[in-house]
Motif scaffolding. Sequence first.
Motif, PDB file in Angstrom:
ATOM      1  N   ARG A  22       0.780  -1.181   0.065  1.00 21.75           N
ATOM      2  CA  ARG A  22      -0.137  -0.212  -0.011  1.00 21.75           C
ATOM      3  C   ARG A  22       0.946   1.217   0.119  1.00 21.75           C
ATOM      4  O   ARG A  22       1.861   1.324   0.607  1.00 21.75           O
ATOM      5  N   LYS A  23       0.410   2.244  -0.866  1.00 20.58           N
ATOM      6  CA  LYS A  23       0.923   3.797  -0.593  1.00 20.58           C
ATOM      7  C   LYS A  23      -0.152   4.517  -0.409  1.00 20.58           C
ATOM      8  O   LYS A  23      -1.274   4.476  -1.116  1.00 20.58           O
ATOM      9  N   GLN A  24       0.067   5.517   0.491  1.00 22.00           N
ATOM     10  CA  GLN A  24      -1.232   6.469   0.711  1.00 22.00           C
ATOM     11  C   GLN A  24      -1.045   7.684   0.057  1.00 22.00           C
ATOM     12  O   GLN A  24       0.108   8.121  -0.462  1.00 22.00           O
ATOM     13  N   GLY A  25      -2.053   8.206  -0.288  1.00 18.19           N
ATOM     14  CA  GLY A  25      -2.165   9.377  -1.126  1.00 18.19           C
ATOM     15  C   GLY A  25      -1.733  10.528  -0.344  1.00 18.19           C
ATOM     16  O   GLY A  25      -2.094  10.865   0.958  1.00 18.19           O
ATOM     17  N   VAL A  26      -0.984  11.451  -0.691  1.00 25.75           N
ATOM     18  CA  VAL A  26      -0.337  12.544  -0.073  1.00 25.75           C
ATOM     19  C   VAL A  26      -1.094  13.829  -0.364  1.00 25.75           C
ATOM     20  O   VAL A  26      -1.082  14.121  -1.583  1.00 25.75           O
ATOM     21  N   PHE A  27      -1.689  14.303   0.693  1.00 24.26           N
ATOM     22  CA  PHE A  27      -2.385  15.375   0.456  1.00 24.26           C
ATOM     23  C   PHE A  27      -1.698  16.952   0.473  1.00 24.26           C
ATOM     24  O   PHE A  27      -2.128  17.660  -0.138  1.00 24.26           O
ATOM     25  N   GLY A  28      -0.484  16.894   1.210  1.00 28.46           N
ATOM     26  CA  GLY A  28       0.251  17.989   1.035  1.00 28.46           C
ATOM     27  C   GLY A  28      -0.095  19.160   1.624  1.00 28.46           C
ATOM     28  O   GLY A  28      -0.803  19.307   2.744  1.00 28.46           O
ATOM     29  N   LYS A  29      -0.188  20.378   0.689  1.00 25.70           N
ATOM     30  CA  LYS A  29      -0.801  21.655   1.102  1.00 25.70           C
ATOM     31  C   LYS A  29      -2.320  21.692   1.305  1.00 25.70           C
ATOM     32  O   LYS A  29      -2.849  22.785   1.563  1.00 25.70           O
ATOM     33  N   TYR A  30      -2.941  20.494   0.563  1.00 26.82           N
ATOM     34  CA  TYR A  30      -4.206  20.591   0.788  1.00 26.82           C
ATOM     35  C   TYR A  30      -5.138  20.030   1.733  1.00 26.82           C
ATOM     36  O   TYR A  30      -4.528  19.198   2.281  1.00 26.82           O
ATOM     37  N   ILE A  71      -1.548  15.203  -5.261  1.00 23.89           N
ATOM     38  CA  ILE A  71      -2.646  16.012  -5.865  1.00 23.89           C
ATOM     39  C   ILE A  71      -1.952  16.916  -6.728  1.00 23.89           C
ATOM     40  O   ILE A  71      -1.087  17.565  -6.548  1.00 23.89           O
ATOM     41  N   VAL A  72      -2.683  16.682  -7.990  1.00 22.51           N
ATOM     42  CA  VAL A  72      -2.295  17.584  -9.106  1.00 22.51           C
ATOM     43  C   VAL A  72      -2.980  18.844  -9.447  1.00 22.51           C
ATOM     44  O   VAL A  72      -2.300  20.106  -9.512  1.00 22.51           O
ATOM     45  N   ALA A  73      -4.182  18.778  -9.053  1.00 21.41           N
ATOM     46  CA  ALA A  73      -5.091  19.908  -9.459  1.00 21.41           C
ATOM     47  C   ALA A  73      -6.515  19.609  -8.361  1.00 21.41           C
ATOM     48  O   ALA A  73      -6.539  18.718  -7.814  1.00 21.41           O
ATOM     49  N   TRP A 109      -5.299  13.156  -9.059  1.00 20.48           N
ATOM     50  CA  TRP A 109      -4.153  12.631  -8.460  1.00 20.48           C
ATOM     51  C   TRP A 109      -3.249  12.150  -9.555  1.00 20.48           C
ATOM     52  O   TRP A 109      -3.814  11.673 -10.375  1.00 20.48           O
ATOM     53  N   GLY A 110      -1.989  12.448  -9.349  1.00 23.60           N
ATOM     54  CA  GLY A 110      -0.988  11.906 -10.409  1.00 23.60           C
ATOM     55  C   GLY A 110       0.301  11.324  -9.849  1.00 23.60           C
ATOM     56  O   GLY A 110       0.317  11.530  -8.449  1.00 23.60           O
ATOM     57  N   ARG A 111       0.940  10.445 -10.286  1.00 28.08           N
ATOM     58  CA  ARG A 111       2.198   9.921  -9.945  1.00 28.08           C
ATOM     59  C   ARG A 111       3.185  11.047  -9.691  1.00 28.08           C
ATOM     60  O   ARG A 111       3.604  11.730 -10.554  1.00 28.08           O
ATOM     61  N   SER A 112       3.969  10.986  -8.603  1.00 31.76           N
ATOM     62  CA  SER A 112       4.920  11.921  -8.398  1.00 31.76           C
ATOM     63  C   SER A 112       6.341  11.037  -8.707  1.00 31.76           C
ATOM     64  O   SER A 112       6.292   9.834  -8.010  1.00 31.76           O
ATOM     65  N   PRO A 113       7.435  11.340  -9.331  1.00 36.11           N
ATOM     66  CA  PRO A 113       8.651  10.686  -9.334  1.00 36.11           C
ATOM     67  C   PRO A 113       9.277  10.591  -8.097  1.00 36.11           C
ATOM     68  O   PRO A 113       9.003  11.415  -7.368  1.00 36.11           O
ATOM     69  N   SER A 114      10.349   9.566  -8.086  1.00 33.03           N
ATOM     70  CA  SER A 114      10.644   9.302  -6.746  1.00 33.03           C
ATOM     71  C   SER A 114      12.003  10.456  -6.591  1.00 33.03           C
ATOM     72  O   SER A 114      12.441  11.093  -7.485  1.00 33.03           O
ATOM     73  N   ASP A 115      12.314  10.916  -5.338  1.00 29.37           N
ATOM     74  CA  ASP A 115      12.992  12.048  -4.877  1.00 29.37           C
ATOM     75  C   ASP A 115      14.208  11.528  -3.995  1.00 29.37           C
ATOM     76  O   ASP A 115      13.915  11.504  -2.954  1.00 29.37           O
ATOM     77  N   SER A 116      15.327  11.192  -4.569  1.00 32.81           N
ATOM     78  CA  SER A 116      16.444  10.821  -4.033  1.00 32.81           C
ATOM     79  C   SER A 116      16.838  11.471  -2.877  1.00 32.81           C
ATOM     80  O   SER A 116      17.555  11.168  -2.088  1.00 32.81           O
ATOM     81  N   LYS A 117      16.661  12.688  -3.170  1.00 33.70           N
ATOM     82  CA  LYS A 117      17.205  13.824  -1.942  1.00 33.70           C
ATOM     83  C   LYS A 117      16.417  13.992  -0.904  1.00 33.70           C
ATOM     84  O   LYS A 117      17.061  14.582  -0.059  1.00 33.70           O
ATOM     85  N   THR A 118      15.291  13.514  -0.711  1.00 35.16           N
ATOM     86  CA  THR A 118      14.562  13.377   0.336  1.00 35.16           C
ATOM     87  C   THR A 118      14.866  12.409   1.456  1.00 35.16           C
ATOM     88  O   THR A 118      14.953  11.306   0.879  1.00 35.16           O
ATOM     89  N   PRO A 119      15.359  12.590   2.585  1.00 32.86           N
ATOM     90  CA  PRO A 119      15.788  11.852   3.390  1.00 32.86           C
ATOM     91  C   PRO A 119      14.422  11.036   3.873  1.00 32.86           C
ATOM     92  O   PRO A 119      13.288  11.472   3.737  1.00 32.86           O
ATOM     93  N   GLY A 120      14.761   9.750   4.437  1.00 34.25           N
ATOM     94  CA  GLY A 120      13.691   9.102   5.306  1.00 34.25           C
ATOM     95  C   GLY A 120      13.442   7.839   4.348  1.00 34.25           C
ATOM     96  O   GLY A 120      13.786   7.467   3.275  1.00 34.25           O
ATOM     97  N   ARG A 121      12.545   7.053   5.225  1.00 33.38           N
ATOM     98  CA  ARG A 121      12.421   5.730   4.234  1.00 33.38           C
ATOM     99  C   ARG A 121      11.477   5.754   3.016  1.00 33.38           C
ATOM    100  O   ARG A 121      11.693   4.818   2.150  1.00 33.38           O
TER     101      ARG A 121
END
Length: 804
Positions: free
Chosen positions: A449-457, A507-509, A486-498
Amino acid sequence: MDGAAGPGEGPAREALQSLSRRLRVQEQEMELVKAALAEALRLLRLQVPPSSLQESGTPAPPGDSSLAAPPGLPPTCTPSLVSRGTQTETEVELKSPPGPPGLSNGPPAPQGASEEPSGTQSEGGGSSSSGAGSPGPPGILRPLQPPQRADTPRRNSSSSSSPSERPRQKLSRKAISSANLLVRSGSTESRGGKDPLSSPGGPGSRRSNYNLEGISVKMFLRGRPITMYIPSGIRSLEELPSGPPPETLSLDWVYGYRGRDSRSNLFVLRSGEVVYFIACVVVLYRPGGGPGGPGGGGQRHYRGHTDCVRCLAVHPDGVRVASGQTAGVDKDGKPLQPVVHIWDSETLLKLQEIGLGAFERGVGALAFSAADQGAFLCVVDDSNEHMLSVWDCSRGMKLAEIKSTNDSVLAVGFNPRDSSCIVTSGKSHVHFWNWSGGVGVPGNGNLTRKQGVFGKYKKPKFIPCFVFLPDGDILTGDSEGNILTWGRSPSDSKTPGRGGAKETYGIVAQAHAHEGSIFALCLRRDGTVLSGGGRDRRLVQWGPGLVALQEAEIPEHFGAVRAIAEGPGSELLVGTTKNALLRGDLAQGFSPVIQGHTDELWGLCTHPSQNRFLTCGHDRQLCLWDGESHALAWSIDLKETGLCADFHPSGAVVAVGLNTGDVAGGCKQLKNRYESRDREWATYTCVLGFHVYGVWPDGSDGTDINSLCRSHNERVVAVADDFCKVHLFQYPCARAKAPSRMYGGHGSHVTSVRFTHDDSHLVSLGGKDASIFQWRVLGAGGAGPVPATPSRTPSLSPASSLDV
């Protein structure tokens, strides 16, 4: 102080209640004692020779004729003998002339020195004059008087070979014995001489016994005796019909749609039929007429489920359907296991039964895969963990399973382009699942499972619906009235953490679409999207970039939008929260094709001369239905809960009973059941009585039967029980444990049943499922409708109708 009971009030109240119950039982026993004594005195009078009557000052009737008397009876009796049930005494038939109505429970008072009363009341209410032979109390068969012949010498005292006092003393002793037996009839030991209709049981069982005097049947509900008097025209219970009736029922139409509390409940099949559900029935409805026009059309029904259906999914082939049911309980209170049925919508045959024993409480949501021609089925159950499982449709085999979330899950679906991607949404979450491996190997699949990230919303409280777009994005509708992309966000190797190096969904829009929650999203064939609002009841069509193109508003009395399905051309089908199914388009508007109640139903009555019926219930709506067009003729707001209703014989007026009970003056209750034993009723809807006591199941507590109705032709009786069933019995049904024809379909206690005026149909109401079933009554072998006979109370104005 108010609300505080004294230390001695509790025991005193219990003692008063116990004393009241004992008094009621004694009153019932006294009725039987009175009837027995009256019968004994009648026989005593018949046994007295004419000489003793002449000695006491009463002249013997002239012209009395006699035939040879059987052994054991005085020669004053006629030779016409009958036997009532298990009576050990033979009785003499004498006929009394009819008279005015009026019945008596006890023996008549003697007048003067004569043994004969001056006017005894008969069973039919008539009275006979002195010297004509007393018919006795209304408990034994009607007497028959032999023809009088003037040329036959009258029998006198010399023709009797026994003293006059001997038979009178003998019958007096028998009267006392009979009275004692009847007083003790509550115990099993004192009923040893009776012929039981069913074997005695414990305090919670129902028993019925034929009374020694042959005038009543006593049944027991939870240990409490209930006495029912046998009509005088019935000589023996063996004369009554046995076995199930030759008539059968066929489900003709189902009124209502479950939009009040369910989702994933409206689709269009390849055949053009609309598929939805209510109670335990999945309805396949073929609309008639054009968009926005009248309903019409026809229905077919899939009835393989044993409890309420909660969700649907249609296979990519447009023919196969998956339907999931709730758990429920059987008639003994044992839980029934929830299950998913996969069935063919053309033949209505079940193809697979999936998940028996694997789900808890019920099936909340399900979906077919699309990328591989519907090879897999995803199911979410209603357990605390909301288990998510994937199944092989062809073999009914579970391939993978995982705990989903402790929060409620409202929707599930496969990505139409990739069956390894599954999405679920519900309370405060959107989850994206990846399913890998395990194809063809039971239980070896893996779900992550991957949870949808709401971020600033802002995270909404609920996300009831979502839809996949052709470009791979996902739209969700939430309780804030927003449509999120909702859309897929590419992986970010610079972000620390699991999770920094993993792909995420964000969320795209965002577009604010409705006031209040969004209950439904639908992807149309042209690529546009439809959204349905809750509070604002709006239907909005959205183009690329979530640009509003067109909209329409659903009338308030239909409720909010619950589900949307696309029909042929521009036609749309809309299910609402007030259990209505609408048909139309955004340009011309919508009209109802299926309507129903929204809360528990209890009141039902059928029109005396037309195929129409009225219903009412806890939603405070009084509705008149047309049984021929299967449409709602009109409805009004009662302002209070309606519990019962009935038509005037003219059909122009209807009376409705409300939960307040505020009838001015009220009606007089006929408390003496003994006087009503031969009364003929225009309709028969009482659940307790001699003619219908055989409908009660063994072990009943007295609340298992909610409604009963006799057909107008008096051939069958329909019963609504507490176990979601409708029964059909032969009438009269006066044999214990009588067999019946049983029909399921309701998902709650059946609250009422009524036959239409010509007995062509039977209407039944579901309680909490708010469903109305219209059954077609078929003759023997299902070869057509049952021929009708006129009612005892024909309509005063057959052409009249109840219109507002």
